[in-house]
Design an enzyme around this catalytic site. Structure first.
Site, short mmCIF file in Angstrom:
data_model
loop_
_atom_site.label_atom_id
_atom_site.label_comp_id
_atom_site.label_asym_id
_atom_site.label_seq_id
_atom_site.Cartn_x
_atom_site.Cartn_y
_atom_site.Cartn_z
N GLY A 16 0.72 -1.19 -0.01
CA GLY A 16 -0.05 -0.03 -0.11
C GLY A 16 0.84 1.15 -0.06
O GLY A 16 1.49 1.49 -0.95
N THR A 17 0.86 1.91 0.88
CA THR A 17 1.44 3.30 1.07
C THR A 17 2.57 3.50 1.21
O THR A 17 3.61 4.43 1.04
CB THR A 17 0.61 4.24 2.28
OG1 THR A 17 0.99 3.59 3.31
CG2 THR A 17 -0.87 4.50 1.97
N LEU A 18 3.36 2.45 1.67
CA LEU A 18 4.87 2.15 1.49
C LEU A 18 5.57 1.70 0.27
O LEU A 18 6.70 1.86 0.30
CB LEU A 18 5.17 0.98 2.72
CG LEU A 18 5.04 1.36 3.99
CD1 LEU A 18 5.19 0.12 4.97
CD2 LEU A 18 5.94 2.53 4.49
N GLU A 90 3.10 1.85 11.10
CA GLU A 90 1.77 1.08 11.02
C GLU A 90 1.03 0.71 12.28
O GLU A 90 0.10 0.01 12.22
CB GLU A 90 2.26 -0.48 10.35
CG GLU A 90 2.83 -0.23 9.14
CD GLU A 90 2.06 0.35 7.85
OE1 GLU A 90 0.79 0.42 8.22
OE2 GLU A 90 2.52 0.46 6.74
#
Length: 179
Positions: A16-18, A90
């Site tokens: 995802g956002t990583l 996270e």
């Protein structure tokens, strides 16, 4: 959660956002610059999992193997120090995500290799309910159009944490499909 050795190396699957080009990848770039992370390539989960978009445009992999799609992401080798920083981002200690074992395979034709790794799954306290709230509609990959909906931590309501947003999302009467 067990303590993390600073010299321990973990293979970490991110979806995802990583990922490269997404809002939280800056942390992996910082870790790469200090040799606390190394990009290993593009991978896909060996098994199918639900990948849904929750409140604030945040992606959640749900730990229900055999449902959803084989999810596309990236694999990194991460030091113990790097893993501690990623776990903090996270929200592992706050119950936002759980870091669990996952098998991934190279996203290459011809000679796929299966690798044991770890990945961040939406916490079990809300994961399946989040999937149901999305009408069990899932995606194979977190793409740019969803990344644009992501609300950075600095832009969120100061009085709410992510679990508050998730609870509010789950209690709303709207149907929120993931794509």
């Amino acid at each position: 959660m067990s303590t993390i050795s600073t010299n321990q190396i973990t293979k970490l699957f991110v979806y995802g956002t990583l990922k490269r080009g997404f809002p939280n990848h800056h942390l992996l770039e910082e870790l790469t610059a200090t040799n606390d992370a190394v990009f290993l390539g593009c991978y896909k989960t060996l098994n199918s999992y639900p990948l849904v978009c929750g409140p604030l445009g945040i992606p959640f992999l749900i730990n229900i193997p055999g449902s959803g799609h084989r999810v596309i992401g990236e694999l990194y080798s991460v030091s113990g120090l790097g893993l501690a920083r990623l776990d903090e981002l996270e929200g592992i200690s706050r119950g936002h995500y759980e870091r669990l074992p996952i098998e991934v395979v190279t996203d290459e034709e011809g000679d796929p290799r299966v690798t044991e790794a770890e990945g961040y799954f939406g916490h079990r306290s809300f994961g399946e309910e989040l999937w149901n709230k999305n009408g069990k509609v899932v995606m194979e990959e977190y793409l740019d159009k969803l990344g644009e909906k992501y609300v950075r931590v600095k832009d969120r309501d100061v009085g709410l944490n992510l679990k508050d947003y998730i609870l509010e999302f789950l209690q709303s009467h709207d149907h929120h499909p993931s794509n």
